[in-house]
Design an enzyme around this catalytic site. Structure first.
Site, mmCIF file in Angstrom:
data_model
loop_
_atom_site.group_PDB
_atom_site.id
_atom_site.type_symbol
_atom_site.label_atom_id
_atom_site.label_comp_id
_atom_site.label_asym_id
_atom_site.label_seq_id
_atom_site.Cartn_x
_atom_site.Cartn_y
_atom_site.Cartn_z
ATOM 1 N N SER A 138 0.960 -1.444 0.039
ATOM 2 C CA SER A 138 0.214 -0.136 -0.295
ATOM 3 C C SER A 138 1.138 1.035 0.009
ATOM 4 O O SER A 138 0.048 2.128 -0.638
ATOM 5 C CB SER A 138 -1.249 -0.046 1.143
ATOM 6 N N HIS A 140 0.848 4.483 4.647
ATOM 7 C CA HIS A 140 0.252 4.986 3.259
ATOM 8 C C HIS A 140 0.470 6.851 3.021
ATOM 9 O O HIS A 140 0.910 6.821 2.047
ATOM 10 C CB HIS A 140 -1.323 5.032 3.587
#
Length: 290
Positions: free
Chosen positions: A182, A234
């Site tokens: 991610s 993230h």
């Protein structure tokens, strides 16, 4: 994700005869720019899938599951069967297996001198659902970027953003392990944003392009608020990708691309605008400091 259509709606060849052509994709690309064939992103997908199979084989639920959380799922897969859903609802291996094979573990990185985990965790996934979500995002985002900018720049952004995400995650999450691509994927999203900003003058419908991308990013960051999702990875990957995008995804302005068609003695525009150089210098400094 809808990010693949961003530039197709944000840039066109209006009032610029013979400067753009439309291919089968929704992108409009200057015909003087080279279009690369995407092979690195598909290789990343294959590598991630292959690693997941290896992890599941090593996990070997039928022989290693103690039965405290129930029985293995999909036993017909043999050694590749999944841990009980109470233990791992994403249809994947045990946390012990992920940790053994290189998951991000702050204690082992900080005190065990296992810095390699900052990289290996990018290639591990918690389960089939996690793997599918990441790989679909990588295909939709990465292939278009690689076609435009080539494998070297997109590969660097992907790997360094994943590393940046791991760094931030290890600073803030110290009680759990973390795995997944991610951070690297958010790095590609961040690079798309900085590419839009630094190459602002070649876009029409600028506001629509910017709003579309910001909405996509906001939705993905919002997903990170859910339990058991590492939003620090993230954010770290996203910030790294933004900076690298300013450095690596610079495009020449329209007037420079068409310089060979300008009559002799006519004024030729510089390759880049002044604000592009400013973005580049600031980003380089911040990357080095970071």
């Amino acid at each position: 994700m809808a990010s693949g259509d961003l530039e197709g709606g944000g840039r066109n060849g209006k009032n610029r005869p013979n400067s753009y052509h439309q291919s089968s994709s929704p992108f409009y690309v200057e015909n003087t720019e080279k279009q690369w064939t995407s092979w690195l992103v598909p290789m990343f997908v294959v590598a991630n899938v292959a690693v997941f199979f290896v992890v599941m084989y090593i996990n070997d639920c039928p022989n290693n599951n103690l039965g405290f959380e129930g029985s293995c799922v999909a036993k017909f897969l043999g050694k590749l069967s999944f841990q009980p859903l109470k233990e791992n609802p994403l249809f994947g291996p045990s946390s012990h297996t992920l940790d053994k094979l290189g998951a991000l573990n702050w204690d082992k990185v900080a005190h065990g001198k296992q810095g390699w985990r900052l990289i290996t965790c990018i290639w591990l996934h918690a389960g089939v659902i996690h793997l599918l979500a990441d790989m679909l995002s990588l295909v939709f985002i990465g292939i278009r970027l690689e076609q435009q900018f080539g494998f070297l720049r997109i590969g660097l952004i992907y790997l360094l953003s994943g590393f940046g995400g791991s760094i931030l995650s290890s600073l803030f999450i110290q009680d759990n392990i973390s795995v997944g691509a991610s951070g690297a994927l958010f790095g590609l999203l961040g690079a798309m944003l900085s590419e839009l900003l630094t190459n602002w003058t070649i876009y029409t419908n600028k506001a629509a392009a910017l709003i579309t991308l910001v909405v996509i990013i906001a939705i993905n960051l919002a997903v990170g608020i859910l339990p058991h999702v590492d939003n620090f990875a993230h954010i770290g990957g996203f910030l790294t990708g933004i900076l690298l995008g300013f450095v690596l995804l610079l495009r020449p302005q329209f007037g420079w691309v068409q310089r060979q068609h300008v009559p002799a003695g006519a004024h030729v525009k510089s390759k880049h605008k002044a604000y592009q150089y400013v973005f580049w210098v600031i980003a380089v400094v911040l990357v080095i400091v970071g």
